[in-house]
Design an enzyme around this catalytic site. Structure first.
Site: not given
Ligand code: XMP
Length: 524
Positions: A53, A80-81, A168, A170, A226, A369
């Site tokens: 964050g 992180c945060y 991070h 991710e 979608d 997606k």
């Protein structure tokens, strides 16, 4: 089913963490960071992840978390945060450091037995983006990794199954990020792979039923993946309470309206309305040459037609939409858990007309997606739809330079069909080779453009004065940037000769060799 909750502390890509977990076949979703310990306990998650964050932990308005969450005995991983809030909440200390760290960093793992780093190298590259740092770990924790500028690049308290990293895991730039996540889920938390997109189908259907009750729902079909996936989910959830409205503006590509009909027409389990609005749109677009004006006309006319149809159906409480997570990032208008009333893509500036209001159903708003595509496959939708390339809402109108006429539309549809046929085959060959849709070497988006000019040619013994077609074919990841595809000459040659031979009114084909930037992918 097991579940991992990601507490969202405002990281722009917090949703990416949930997505990485789902990629490892464990269900995960985002929750607001101010969730209470009681609410967490009630949700019965198997693990928690604290996102990054932008705030500084000691700032007055910095997001806090309920300290009692750490007493629930649920394993927690913070990024992180997330590491900083874990440290501060449990009695450690975070400082403003002189030097922030942004981008790749060389990490050294110092706790050899760390389960988080198991089977990853002692020295590895990670992705950092921070200014503050943990300088003192809470009691019971050890430092498990460092960098030159960060003395607590990772910390852990294995007894309590609490782990955290300053970097991070991710993002793809963290070389072994996925391994760390897998280590946490499967070794630390003891989870197993028990989730796939088919599982999401059941969850989404149950959620739609729950939200809708006995009310009526309307969904606008665009011909894209979608809206089709949303319509199919709603159809399975609530059957005849759903009306699918396909506004045919006449600007779709060849055979696309028939594709929509093939999926929804003639079914007994849903109401399907095909609104033939081609003439209406054609009249509105007559002699309009300005690209922005074209877009505005199509957007507002679309909603007019759609709302007229909704009124005809009557008693509709909900509008189901195929909003996906990147749409929300782009519109930047929503926070986790809160639902605004943003309308997607080219419609998003058009408010509901006076006196009209719908509640929104957006089952895909947490998905990326490719996850929606996987859902499409799980729902049994045809590959041609599931792997359809991006197509702009205003359709072929933005690929016809100058005023849209029926004659130009007919030429463009035929030429575009040839481009698609040839490059679909080209992409299929890549798929055969790599086993991946959109794999290395495939073309990301490809289409024909009709400019507002004519040129001289010769066909047989006749001089012609006819239209050119511009071929656009690009490679891209996300449409933010793109490069023109280095197509083999023989593919270009075949497309060119087929278009000139098969499409009356065309005597020349040009290939657009401009990247984005400076050009855009579309011509208008
Ligand atoms: P540009 O032309 O800006 O396009 O490079 C980037 C990507 O967005 C698609 N595009 C649209 N999609 N509504 C949409 O849903 C639109 O109005 C629109 N305009 C462009 C384009 O096809 C490309 O993939």
């Amino acid at each position: 089913m097991q579940k991992v909750l990601v507490l969202d502390f405002g990281a722009q890509y917090a949703q990416l963490i949930a997505r990485r977990v789902r990629d490892l076949n464990v269900y995960s979703e985002l929750v607001p960071c101010d969730i209470t310990a009681q609410q967490v306990a009630a949700a019965k998650p198997d693990a928690l992840i604290l996102s990054g964050g932008p705030a500084s932990v000691y700032a007055p308005d910095a997001p806090k978390m309920d300290p009692a969450i750490f007493e629930l005995g649920i394993p927690v991983l913070g990024f992180c945060y997330g590491q900083q809030i874990m440290a501060v909440t449990l009695g450690g200390r975070v400082d403003h450091t002189d030097k922030g760290e942004y981008g790749p960093a060389a990490l050294t793992v110092v706790e050899q037995g760390s389960a988080l780093f198991a089977e990853t190298p002692v020295k590895q590259t990670v992705w950092m983006s921070h200014r503050d740092s943990v300088v003192e770990v809470p009691e019971g924790f050890v430092v498990s990794a460092i960098t030159d500028t960060c003395s607590v690049a990772a910390m852990e308290c294995p007894e309590r199954r609490l782990y955290a990293t300053q970097f991070h895991p991710e993002v793809h730039h963290t070389e072994f990020g996925n391994d760390m996540l897998a280590n946490f889920l499967f070794d630390v938390c003891g989870l197993v792979r028990d989730w796939d997109p088919a599982g999401f189908v059941d969850l989404a259907i149950a959620a739609i039923r729950n939200q809708v009750g006995t009310d009526r729902v309307i969904v606008g079909l665009s011909g894209g993946v979608d809206s089709t996936v949303v319509a199919e989910l709603c159809a399975r959830a609530i059957g005849k309470q759903l009306t699918c409205v396909f506004v045919n503006h006449g600007l779709l590509r060849k055979d696309e309206p028939e594709g929509v009909e093939a999926i929804f027409g003639g079914r007994d389990d849903v109401n399907f309305v095909h609104v033939h609005a081609q003439d209406r749109f054609a009249a509105k677009l007559a002699e309009v040459t300005d690209p922005e004006q074209k877009r505005r006309i199509i957007g507002s006319e679309f909603w007019k037609v759609f709302f007229e149809e909704a009124q005809r159906v009557g008693g509709v409480k909900y509008l189901a939409q195929g909003t996906i997570y990147p749409d929300i990032i782009e519109s930047g208008s929503r926070k986790t858990g809160g639902k605004g009333s943003t309308i997607k893509s080219h419609h998003n500036l058009i408010p509901f007309p006076e006196g009209v209001s719908f509640d929104l159903i957006e089952p895909l708003d947490r998905l990326f997606k490719d996850e929606v595509r996987a859902l499409g496959v799980a729902l049994g939708l045809p590959d041609s739809l599931v792997y359809r390339q991006p197509f702009p809402g205003p359709g072929l109108a933005v690929r016809i330079i100058g005023a849209v006429t029926q004659e130009k539309l007919a030429i463009l549809k035929e030429a575009d069909a040839i481009v698609r046929e040839e490059l679909d085959a080209y992409n299929n060959a890549v798929f055969e080779r790599t086993g991946v849709h959109g794999g290395e070497g495939s073309v990301w988006q490809y289409f024909a453009v009709l400019p507002d000019i004519r040129s001289v040619g010769v066909m047989g013994d006749e001089r012609t004065y006819a239209r050119p077609i511009i071929l656009r074919a690009v490679e891209s990841q996300d449409a933010m940037t793109a490069d023109w595809a280095r197509l083999p000459y023989e593919v270009l040659a075949r497309i060119s000769s087929r278009i000139v031979a098969e499409v009356p009114g065309v005597n020349r084909v040009a290939y657009d060799i401009t990247s984005k930037p400076p050009a855009t992918i579309e011509w208008e």
